[in-house]
Motif scaffolding. Sequence first.
Motif, PDB file in Angstrom:
ATOM      1  N   UNK A 227      36.503  42.772  -4.288  1.00 36.81           N
ATOM      2  CA  UNK A 227      37.927  43.036  -4.081  1.00 36.81           C
ATOM      3  C   UNK A 227      38.388  42.705  -2.661  1.00 36.81           C
ATOM      4  N   UNK A 228      37.452  42.541  -1.749  1.00 34.62           N
ATOM      5  CA  UNK A 228      37.804  42.132  -0.393  1.00 34.62           C
ATOM      6  C   UNK A 228      36.642  41.348   0.191  1.00 34.62           C
ATOM      7  N   UNK A 229      36.935  40.165   0.720  1.00 32.49           N
ATOM      8  CA  UNK A 229      35.885  39.312   1.275  1.00 32.49           C
ATOM      9  C   UNK A 229      36.459  38.549   2.463  1.00 32.49           C
ATOM     10  N   UNK A 230      36.196  39.084   3.633  1.00 30.13           N
ATOM     11  CA  UNK A 230      36.595  38.436   4.873  1.00 30.13           C
ATOM     12  C   UNK A 230      35.361  38.295   5.739  1.00 30.13           C
ATOM     13  N   UNK A 231      35.497  37.604   6.880  1.00 28.36           N
ATOM     14  CA  UNK A 231      34.311  37.395   7.709  1.00 28.36           C
ATOM     15  C   UNK A 231      33.803  38.684   8.341  1.00 28.36           C
ATOM     16  N   UNK A 232      34.648  39.727   8.386  1.00 27.15           N
ATOM     17  CA  UNK A 232      34.203  40.986   8.978  1.00 27.15           C
ATOM     18  C   UNK A 232      34.306  42.166   8.026  1.00 27.15           C
ATOM     19  N   UNK A 248      30.752  43.988  12.846  1.00 30.56           N
ATOM     20  CA  UNK A 248      31.307  43.831  14.181  1.00 30.56           C
ATOM     21  C   UNK A 248      30.249  43.182  15.059  1.00 30.56           C
ATOM     22  N   UNK A 249      30.696  42.645  16.163  1.00 29.53           N
ATOM     23  CA  UNK A 249      29.780  42.031  17.128  1.00 29.53           C
ATOM     24  C   UNK A 249      28.977  40.904  16.503  1.00 29.53           C
ATOM     25  N   UNK A 250      29.637  40.103  15.629  1.00 31.73           N
ATOM     26  CA  UNK A 250      28.945  38.989  14.995  1.00 31.73           C
ATOM     27  C   UNK A 250      28.798  37.825  15.965  1.00 31.73           C
ATOM     28  N   UNK A 269      23.545  32.522  11.470  1.00 28.07           N
ATOM     29  CA  UNK A 269      22.912  33.765  11.055  1.00 28.07           C
ATOM     30  C   UNK A 269      22.675  34.626  12.285  1.00 28.07           C
ATOM     31  N   UNK A 270      23.056  35.884  12.173  1.00 26.67           N
ATOM     32  CA  UNK A 270      22.805  36.866  13.226  1.00 26.67           C
ATOM     33  C   UNK A 270      21.808  37.867  12.666  1.00 26.67           C
ATOM     34  N   UNK A 271      20.580  37.869  13.179  1.00 30.08           N
ATOM     35  CA  UNK A 271      19.554  38.745  12.609  1.00 30.08           C
ATOM     36  C   UNK A 271      19.529  40.123  13.256  1.00 30.08           C
ATOM     37  N   UNK A 272      20.349  40.320  14.294  1.00 31.54           N
ATOM     38  CA  UNK A 272      20.490  41.650  14.902  1.00 31.54           C
ATOM     39  C   UNK A 272      21.964  41.823  15.278  1.00 31.54           C
ATOM     40  N   UNK A 273      22.723  42.442  14.386  1.00 24.19           N
ATOM     41  CA  UNK A 273      24.149  42.622  14.643  1.00 24.19           C
ATOM     42  C   UNK A 273      24.594  43.982  14.124  1.00 24.19           C
ATOM     43  N   UNK A 274      25.843  44.325  14.387  1.00 22.80           N
ATOM     44  CA  UNK A 274      26.369  45.619  13.991  1.00 22.80           C
ATOM     45  C   UNK A 274      27.035  45.569  12.625  1.00 22.80           C
ATOM     46  N   UNK A 286      27.421  58.564  -1.042  1.00 20.21           N
ATOM     47  CA  UNK A 286      25.985  58.505  -1.317  1.00 20.21           C
ATOM     48  C   UNK A 286      25.201  57.956  -0.133  1.00 20.21           C
ATOM     49  N   UNK A 287      25.858  57.139   0.674  1.00 20.50           N
ATOM     50  CA  UNK A 287      25.164  56.534   1.810  1.00 20.50           C
ATOM     51  C   UNK A 287      26.198  56.103   2.843  1.00 20.50           C
ATOM     52  N   UNK A 288      25.942  56.442   4.089  1.00 24.45           N
ATOM     53  CA  UNK A 288      26.777  55.942   5.187  1.00 24.45           C
ATOM     54  C   UNK A 288      25.854  55.618   6.348  1.00 24.45           C
ATOM     55  N   UNK A 289      25.791  54.337   6.699  1.00 23.34           N
ATOM     56  CA  UNK A 289      24.876  53.879   7.740  1.00 23.34           C
ATOM     57  C   UNK A 289      25.631  52.994   8.715  1.00 23.34           C
ATOM     58  N   UNK A 290      25.446  53.254   9.984  1.00 17.61           N
ATOM     59  CA  UNK A 290      25.934  52.371  11.044  1.00 17.61           C
ATOM     60  C   UNK A 290      24.704  51.831  11.757  1.00 17.61           C
ATOM     61  N   UNK A 291      24.484  50.535  11.641  1.00 19.79           N
ATOM     62  CA  UNK A 291      23.244  49.947  12.129  1.00 19.79           C
ATOM     63  C   UNK A 291      23.559  48.770  13.048  1.00 19.79           C
ATOM     64  N   UNK A 292      23.048  48.812  14.277  1.00 18.88           N
ATOM     65  CA  UNK A 292      23.264  47.701  15.198  1.00 18.88           C
ATOM     66  C   UNK A 292      22.117  46.698  15.176  1.00 18.88           C
ATOM     67  N   UNK A 293      21.225  46.822  14.168  1.00 20.77           N
ATOM     68  CA  UNK A 293      20.115  45.881  14.021  1.00 20.77           C
ATOM     69  C   UNK A 293      20.062  45.308  12.601  1.00 20.77           C
ATOM     70  N   UNK A 294      21.219  45.150  11.990  1.00 23.90           N
ATOM     71  CA  UNK A 294      21.307  44.546  10.667  1.00 23.90           C
ATOM     72  C   UNK A 294      21.334  43.020  10.795  1.00 23.90           C
ATOM     73  N   UNK A 295      21.301  42.341   9.654  1.00 24.90           N
ATOM     74  CA  UNK A 295      21.393  40.876   9.634  1.00 24.90           C
ATOM     75  C   UNK A 295      22.637  40.472   8.852  1.00 24.90           C
ATOM     76  N   UNK A 296      23.240  39.357   9.261  1.00 22.94           N
ATOM     77  CA  UNK A 296      24.420  38.855   8.557  1.00 22.94           C
ATOM     78  C   UNK A 296      24.448  37.338   8.625  1.00 22.94           C
ATOM     79  N   UNK A 297      24.874  36.747   7.519  1.00 27.91           N
ATOM     80  CA  UNK A 297      25.067  35.309   7.433  1.00 27.91           C
ATOM     81  C   UNK A 297      26.367  35.096   6.679  1.00 27.91           C
ATOM     82  N   UNK A 298      27.215  34.234   7.154  1.00 24.77           N
ATOM     83  CA  UNK A 298      28.549  34.159   6.562  1.00 24.77           C
ATOM     84  C   UNK A 298      29.194  32.808   6.816  1.00 24.77           C
TER      85      UNK A 298
END
Length: 302
Positions: A227-232, A248-250, A269-274, A286-298
Motif C-alpha cells: 500500500x506504500x512503497x517509497x525509497x524511505x 533513514x540514513x540510507x 546496497x547499504x549493509x549497515x543502515x537505520x 507484535x514487534x517494534x524494532x529500531x535498528x541502526x545495523x540493518x541492510x537495505x537495497x532499493x
Amino acid sequence: MSNYFYGWYFRCQGKNGTVAVIPAVHLSSEKRCCSIQVITPTESLYREFPVCDLRINRKRGIIQIGGNLFSRKGIRMGFEGRKQKAGKIIHEIGGDTSDDKKVWVRGSLHFGKFTEPKYDIMGPFVYIPGMECRHAVYSMRHAVNGTLALDDKEIIFQNGTGYMEGDSGTSFPDQYIWTQSFFPGGSIMIAAASIPLAGINFTGTVGFVFKENREYRFATYLGASVTRMRDRELLICQGRYRLHVRFWDLGGNLLKAPERGNMTRKIREDIVCGVEYTLTCGNRILLHIVNDKAAAEYEVKE
C-alpha cells in the motif's frame, strides 16, 4: 541457456563488523562468466572469473568459483578484488565501474544450523514460468564464526549471526525495495518489487518476520498488498496484519546487478543502515524494532 543469472547472498554480522558476500553466474549471448562481490559498510569489491572456473551443485548446496568455496556450511575465499567507484549510479549501463585499488580478500567463515522457512518463499509462484526474477530464502538465521580479512583489516566473527538468500532469472526488478535485519532471537526480511508477468505489471511482495520460533509470512500469494512503497518507506498489509518499514540514513556502496543476464546494472546496497520495523495485528503491536545495523537495497522512482 542465454540471458540468465543465478546467485547467492550471504550476510554476516558480528560485534566486530558486517559483511555481505555474493557469488553468482551470469550468462547471455554477449558474455558468459561468474563473479564474487564482497560488500562492507565502507567499500564494495568485485572480481570476475571465467565461467570454466565455476562448479555448482544445487542439490548439495555448493558453489565453487576457482579456489573459492560457498556452501551451507560456510565460506572460504582467497582472491584479489577491485574496488567499485563511488557516486550516484541509477540505471547506468556499461562503462568501467571500478577504480585502480585492488584488495586481497582472504579467510573462512563457518555456519551453524540453518533456520529454514517452512516452505519456498515464492510459494506457488515458483511454478510459474517466465518470471523475471525468482527469490529464495535458505536461512532466516544461523550462527557465524571465523575471520575474513580485506588486506590488513580483519573482521572477526565469534558467535555472529548470518542470513542466506538467493536470486535467479534474467534481470532484477525495475523498481524494488529490500531490507533484512537481525534482532535478539529473530530475523526479518521483506521485499517489494514491480513484477512484469504475462503482459501485465503488478507490485508484489514476499518476506517474513521470524520471532520466538514463529514465522510470520507476507506474500502476494497470501493476499498481501503493497500500500506504500517509497525509497524511505514501505507498508505491507495482509488481512489484519500490517508491516510498516521506515528507512533513514540510507547511503550504501555500489553493487553490480543482472540485466538480461549481464552484470551491467548498478544499484546501491547499504549493509549497515537505520531501519524501523513495526508489525501489528489489529491494535496489537507484535514487534517494534529500531535498528541502526540493518541492510537495505532499493531502486524506486518517485
